[in-house]
Design an enzyme around this catalytic site. Structure first.
Site, PDB file in Angstrom:
ATOM      1  N   CYS A  82     -19.052   2.304 -10.006  1.00  0.00           N
ATOM      2  CA  CYS A  82     -19.176   3.655 -10.563  1.00  0.00           C
ATOM      3  C   CYS A  82     -18.656   3.681 -12.001  1.00  0.00           C
ATOM      4  O   CYS A  82     -19.306   3.125 -12.874  1.00  0.00           O
ATOM      5  CB  CYS A  82     -18.478   4.660  -9.657  1.00  0.00           C
ATOM      6  SG  CYS A  82     -19.105   6.318  -9.897  1.00  0.00           S
ATOM      7  N   TYR A  83     -17.486   4.267 -12.248  1.00  0.00           N
ATOM      8  CA  TYR A  83     -16.952   4.238 -13.620  1.00  0.00           C
ATOM      9  C   TYR A  83     -16.829   2.790 -14.092  1.00  0.00           C
ATOM     10  O   TYR A  83     -17.063   2.477 -15.264  1.00  0.00           O
ATOM     11  CB  TYR A  83     -15.591   4.928 -13.701  1.00  0.00           C
ATOM     12  CG  TYR A  83     -15.059   4.980 -15.114  1.00  0.00           C
ATOM     13  CD1 TYR A  83     -14.209   3.986 -15.607  1.00  0.00           C
ATOM     14  CD2 TYR A  83     -15.418   6.015 -15.973  1.00  0.00           C
ATOM     15  CE1 TYR A  83     -13.741   4.025 -16.908  1.00  0.00           C
ATOM     16  CE2 TYR A  83     -14.959   6.064 -17.279  1.00  0.00           C
ATOM     17  CZ  TYR A  83     -14.119   5.051 -17.747  1.00  0.00           C
ATOM     18  OH  TYR A  83     -13.660   5.089 -19.044  1.00  0.00           O
TER      19      TYR A  83
ATOM     20  N   HIS B  47     -20.522   3.692  -4.200  1.00  0.00           N
ATOM     21  CA  HIS B  47     -19.184   3.233  -3.777  1.00  0.00           C
ATOM     22  C   HIS B  47     -19.267   2.380  -2.518  1.00  0.00           C
ATOM     23  O   HIS B  47     -19.291   2.922  -1.406  1.00  0.00           O
ATOM     24  CB  HIS B  47     -18.275   4.438  -3.536  1.00  0.00           C
ATOM     25  CG  HIS B  47     -17.831   5.099  -4.799  1.00  0.00           C
ATOM     26  ND1 HIS B  47     -16.680   4.761  -5.458  1.00  0.00           N
ATOM     27  CD2 HIS B  47     -18.427   6.066  -5.542  1.00  0.00           C
ATOM     28  CE1 HIS B  47     -16.563   5.507  -6.560  1.00  0.00           C
ATOM     29  NE2 HIS B  47     -17.626   6.298  -6.628  1.00  0.00           N
TER      30      HIS B  47
ATOM     31  N   ASP C 151       8.766   0.160   8.793  1.00  0.00           N
ATOM     32  CA  ASP C 151       8.736  -0.493   7.483  1.00  0.00           C
ATOM     33  C   ASP C 151      10.038  -1.239   7.201  1.00  0.00           C
ATOM     34  O   ASP C 151      10.045  -2.418   6.875  1.00  0.00           O
ATOM     35  CB  ASP C 151       8.494   0.536   6.378  1.00  0.00           C
ATOM     36  CG  ASP C 151       7.308   1.426   6.686  1.00  0.00           C
ATOM     37  OD1 ASP C 151       7.204   2.500   6.072  1.00  0.00           O
ATOM     38  OD2 ASP C 151       6.521   1.075   7.577  1.00  0.00           O
TER      39      ASP C 151
ATOM     40  N   LYS D 207       0.321   0.786   5.815  1.00  0.00           N
ATOM     41  CA  LYS D 207       1.105   0.933   7.053  1.00  0.00           C
ATOM     42  C   LYS D 207       0.572   0.058   8.178  1.00  0.00           C
ATOM     43  O   LYS D 207       1.332  -0.635   8.860  1.00  0.00           O
ATOM     44  CB  LYS D 207       1.043   2.407   7.493  1.00  0.00           C
ATOM     45  CG  LYS D 207       2.059   2.756   8.559  1.00  0.00           C
ATOM     46  CD  LYS D 207       3.381   3.025   7.945  1.00  0.00           C
ATOM     47  CE  LYS D 207       4.434   3.446   8.936  1.00  0.00           C
ATOM     48  NZ  LYS D 207       5.693   3.776   8.254  1.00  0.00           N
TER      49      LYS D 207
ATOM     50  N   GLU E  72     -16.957   0.728  -1.221  1.00  0.00           N
ATOM     51  CA  GLU E  72     -15.652   0.701  -0.541  1.00  0.00           C
ATOM     52  C   GLU E  72     -15.519   1.803   0.499  1.00  0.00           C
ATOM     53  O   GLU E  72     -14.614   1.750   1.332  1.00  0.00           O
ATOM     54  CB  GLU E  72     -14.514   0.800  -1.555  1.00  0.00           C
ATOM     55  CG  GLU E  72     -14.336   2.132  -2.269  1.00  0.00           C
ATOM     56  CD  GLU E  72     -15.190   2.266  -3.524  1.00  0.00           C
ATOM     57  OE1 GLU E  72     -16.281   1.666  -3.572  1.00  0.00           O
ATOM     58  OE2 GLU E  72     -14.773   3.001  -4.445  1.00  0.00           O
TER      59      GLU E  72
ATOM     60  N   GLY F 173     -13.511   6.104 -11.382  1.00  0.00           N
ATOM     61  CA  GLY F 173     -12.492   6.922 -12.032  1.00  0.00           C
ATOM     62  C   GLY F 173     -13.063   8.238 -12.499  1.00  0.00           C
ATOM     63  O   GLY F 173     -14.280   8.403 -12.604  1.00  0.00           O
TER      64      GLY F 173
HETATM   65  N1  ATP Z   1      18.496   6.563   7.296  1.00  0.00           N
HETATM   66  C1  ATP Z   1      18.258   5.492   6.511  1.00  0.00           C
HETATM   67  N2  ATP Z   1      19.190   4.507   6.406  1.00  0.00           N
HETATM   68  C2  ATP Z   1      18.979   3.443   5.610  1.00  0.00           C
HETATM   69  N3  ATP Z   1      17.874   3.275   4.844  1.00  0.00           N
HETATM   70  C3  ATP Z   1      16.935   4.236   4.898  1.00  0.00           C
HETATM   71  C4  ATP Z   1      17.064   5.374   5.736  1.00  0.00           C
HETATM   72  N4  ATP Z   1      15.959   6.152   5.593  1.00  0.00           N
HETATM   73  C5  ATP Z   1      15.156   5.518   4.708  1.00  0.00           C
HETATM   74  N5  ATP Z   1      15.738   4.367   4.277  1.00  0.00           N
HETATM   75  C6  ATP Z   1      15.195   3.430   3.293  1.00  0.00           C
HETATM   76  O1  ATP Z   1      14.089   4.058   2.596  1.00  0.00           O
HETATM   77  C7  ATP Z   1      12.882   3.334   2.872  1.00  0.00           C
HETATM   78  C8  ATP Z   1      11.710   4.288   3.060  1.00  0.00           C
HETATM   79  O2  ATP Z   1      12.097   5.256   3.998  1.00  0.00           O
HETATM   80  P1  ATP Z   1      11.135   5.591   5.275  1.00  0.00           P
HETATM   81  O3  ATP Z   1      11.534   6.864   5.796  1.00  0.00           O
HETATM   82  O4  ATP Z   1       9.718   5.377   4.870  1.00  0.00           O
HETATM   83  O5  ATP Z   1      11.591   4.547   6.386  1.00  0.00           O
HETATM   84  P2  ATP Z   1      10.784   3.316   6.845  1.00  0.00           P
HETATM   85  O6  ATP Z   1      11.721   2.274   7.205  1.00  0.00           O
HETATM   86  O7  ATP Z   1       9.819   3.065   5.760  1.00  0.00           O
HETATM   87  O8  ATP Z   1      10.082   3.726   8.177  1.00  0.00           O
HETATM   88  P3  ATP Z   1       8.873   4.680   8.455  1.00  0.00           P
HETATM   89  O9  ATP Z   1       8.263   5.062   7.121  1.00  0.00           O
HETATM   90  O10 ATP Z   1       7.972   3.865   9.314  1.00  0.00           O
HETATM   91  O11 ATP Z   1       9.502   5.833   9.157  1.00  0.00           O
HETATM   92  C9  ATP Z   1      13.148   2.589   4.160  1.00  0.00           C
HETATM   93  O12 ATP Z   1      12.305   1.463   4.224  1.00  0.00           O
HETATM   94  C10 ATP Z   1      14.603   2.227   4.035  1.00  0.00           C
HETATM   95  O13 ATP Z   1      14.753   1.068   3.254  1.00  0.00           O
HETATM   96  N1  GLN Z   2     -16.683   8.023  -9.147  1.00  0.00           N
HETATM   97  C1  GLN Z   2     -16.700   7.653 -10.442  1.00  0.00           C
HETATM   98  O1  GLN Z   2     -16.221   6.584 -10.799  1.00  0.00           O
HETATM   99  C2  GLN Z   2     -17.281   8.655 -11.422  1.00  0.00           C
HETATM  100  C3  GLN Z   2     -17.559   8.040 -12.786  1.00  0.00           C
HETATM  101  C4  GLN Z   2     -17.705   9.105 -13.861  1.00  0.00           C
HETATM  102  N2  GLN Z   2     -16.473   9.922 -13.926  1.00  0.00           N
HETATM  103  C5  GLN Z   2     -18.923   9.982 -13.534  1.00  0.00           C
HETATM  104  O2  GLN Z   2     -18.739  11.122 -13.138  1.00  0.00           O
HETATM  105  O3  GLN Z   2     -20.031   9.519 -13.572  1.00  0.00           O
HETATM  106 MG    MG Z   3       8.153   4.338   5.195  1.00  0.00          MG
END
Ligand code: ATP
Ligand code: GLN
Ligand code: MG
Ligand code: XMP
Length: 526
Positions: free
Chosen positions: A92-93, A182, A240, A382, A184, A65
């Site tokens: 880290c933090y 880190h 999604d 995703k 990760e 952080g």
């Molecule tokens: N045209 C739409 N009609 C109905 N629901 C929508 C529409 N656009 C977005 N949504 C709703 O908002 C949410 C987030 O929108 P987003 O554009 O991220 O679509 P998604 O389904 O997540 O697909 P992707 O992000 O992969 O394009 C969707 O999951 C959906 O539930």
């Molecule tokens: N990446 C971090 O978690 C940094 C920890 C703290 N902010 C530092 O600078 O040491």
């Molecule tokens: Mg989406």
């Protein structure tokens, strides 16, 4: 809107990642999940005794952080974290706050370490098992300005660097560990395996979290949350919401109705494609709502990106509520909200810190909404959603599709939106994507789209002066939308594409290409 925390009795092993606001906290979750370990990230200030009892972690990781433990008011883990009785790893933090809270000392280092460093292992440890030997030196990634200078009782150093005498520490008796680097990030070569040592060897996790397990757990959770209620699911045609719809249908069958809203801000042919593809593959009721006038009317004259998202988010809800009435009412609204949508819409501690964008389906939702949310994918990235889509047998046309944002072309027309501009952009975008497909590049690119700029420039066509719009082309590679690189097209491809667009689309006389990565840019222009 309530989001229920998973009931631990229904879940198997899980790790809790406590977020102190690092830019790479999400990568901790990515590494663990790639290793089959279920985990969730929660802000430090929400993790109290009740949360821990409910969540039931087998281990706890404290993220990095930006704060300094030397500041009295800097974030701390609640005391219960140290008495809950499971292994702890501070990064880290996270290491620094463990030391500060357990009686050690942290100071501002005179030699800060940012980027590549080399640790020397001074003591063997289960954390390094099968990886790093005593006396060996290993590359790590550092990003710190403070450092531990005195250890709490019971701790000893296990790795050092010239600038960080406690680059890694352990209290094996209490199974509490800390690392200044880190693990990760991929730049710490053995980082993922070090995390695996912590979760598997020290916490005792078995790494059996798979999309099949997620599917089973989530359908049970959906049934639990929905009961015999009715659910409306916003279906955009994106992966999604398509995955969310199929998963929810698997859980509650005919209690689900999907609604596709044609906002007038979709890409060319999108509505037809989505409705035919979904109706062709699934026997899930799908309502197709024509709402172009409604959305464009509400957006008329609005040029602020956040206001556009709020208006669109709110109008979506209005339409969903209207459709819910038509089917005799619905208690729940399902959305394909993903973890990145959430992260970019709220701050890590729920506080007032910088929000990058209020995703229309997260930050854009109106308070007055009278349906409860069902968002089964809210903790997934995703690529995990795509994997789940394949697990559910979704057609590749859905699974492999580039993301398309809910606000659609509204955030790809900086400034005020109009039907005229949306029509111009739709045509140009269709040519761009056609060029990409013909070049066989679609699957290599994570997301590609055109942006119609609110800028006119002078051109000359057929010896005539033109004064028309500028178009920007955007294409990025990414794994989860959190970071991205611009795609390196050949100059020849860009030139041919620009020529096609200018020749075939009236109103555009200049085409540019966006080479900005994320960060510092974002993928969308608004
Ligand atoms: N045209 C739409 N009609 C109905 N629901 C929508 C529409 N656009 C977005 N949504 C709703 O908002 C949410 C987030 O929108 P987003 O554009 O991220 O679509 P998604 O389904 O997540 O697909 P992707 O992000 O992969 O394009 C969707 O999951 C959906 O539930
Ligand atoms: N990446 C971090 O978690 C940094 C920890 C703290 N902010 C530092 O600078 O040491
Ligand atoms: Mg989406
Ligand atoms: O459903 C959505 N509603 C939104 O308001 C929204 N804004 C950005 N995006 C998508 O999120 C990913 C990251 O985009 P940014 O780097 O522009 O934030 C990219 O995939 C974007 O297309 C949205 N999706």
């Amino acid at each position: 809107m309530e989001h229920t925390t998973p009931d631990p009795s229904r879940h198997h092993e899980r790790i809790l990642v406590i977020d102190f606001g690092s830019q790479v906290t999400q990568l901790i979750a990515r590494r663990l999940r790639e290793d089959g370990i279920y985990c969730e990230i929660h802000p430090f200030n929400l993790v109290d005794a009740a949360f821990l009892a409910d969540y039931g972690p087998k281990g706890i990781i404290l993220s990095g952080g930006p704060a300094s433990t030397r500041i009295e008011t800097s974030p701390r883990a609640t005391e219960e974290v140290f008495t809950f009785g499971v292994p702890i790893l501070g990064i880290c933090y996270g290491e620094q706050t463990i030391v500060a809270q357990l009686g050690g000392e942290v100071e501002t280092a005179d030699h800060r370490e940012f980027g590549r460093a080399e640790v020397e292992v001074v003591e063997s440890s289960p954390l390094f098992q099968g990886l790093w030997a005593k006396g060996g030196k290993y590359p790590v990634w550092m990003s710190h300005g403070d450092r531990v200078v005195e250890l709490p009782e019971g701790f000893h150093p296990i790795a050092i660097t010239p600038s960080a005498p406690y680059a890694a520490i352990a209290d094996e008796a209490r199974s509490v560990y800390g690392v200044q680097f880190h693990p990760e990030v991929v730049h710490t070569l053995d980082g993922a395996r070090l995390l695996s040592n912590f979760t598997r060897n020290i916490c005792g996790c078995h790494g059996d979290w798979t999309m099949a397990a997620f599917r089973e757990e989530m359908t049970a959770k959906i049934r639990d949350q929905v009961g015999d209620g009715r659910v409306i699911c916003g279906l955009s045609g994106g992966v999604d919401s398509a995955v969310a719809a199929v998963l929810i249908h698997e859980a509650i069958g005919s209690q689900l109705t999907c609604v596709f809203v044609d906002t007038g801000l979709m890409r060319a042919g999108e509505a037809e494609e989505v409705v035919s593809l979904f109706r062709g593959h699934y026997n899930i009721p799908l309502v197709h709502v024509e709402a172009e006038d409604l959305f464009l009317g509400k957006l008329d004259g609005v040029d602020d990106p956040e206001r556009k998202r709020k208006i669109i988010g709110g109008t979506f809800i209005d339409v969903f509520e209207e459709e819910a009435k038509k089917i005799g009412g619905a208690d729940f609204l399902a959305q394909g909200t993903l973890y990145p949508d959430v992260i970019e819409s709220v701050s890590f501690d729920g506080g007032p810190s910088v929000t990058i964008k209020s995703h229309h389906n997260v930050g854009g939702l109106p308070e007055r909404m009278n349906m409860k949310l069902v968002e089964p994918l809210r903790e997934l990235f995703k690529d995990e959603v795509r994997a789940l889509g394949r697990e559910l047998g979704l057609p590749e046309a859905f699974v492999g599709r580039h993301p398309f944002p809910g606000p659609g072309l509204a955030i790809r027309i900086p400034g005020a939106v109009s039907k005229e501009k949306a029509d111009i952009l739709r045509k140009a975008d269709a040519i761009y994507l056609d060029q990409i497909r013909k070049e066989g590049l679609y699957d290599e690119i994570w997301q590609a789209f055109a942006v119609l700029l609110p800028v006119r420039t002078v051109g000359v066509m057929g010896d005539e002066r033109t004064y028309d719009w500028v178009l920007a082309l955007r294409a990025v590679t990414s794994t989860d939308g959190m970071t991205a690189d611009s795609y390196a097209f050949s100059h020849d491809f860009l030139s041919r594409t620009a020529t096609r667009i200018i020749n075939e689309v009236r109103g555009i006389n200049r085409v540019t290409y966006d080479v900005t990565s994320k960060p510092p840019g974002t993928i969308e222009w608004e």
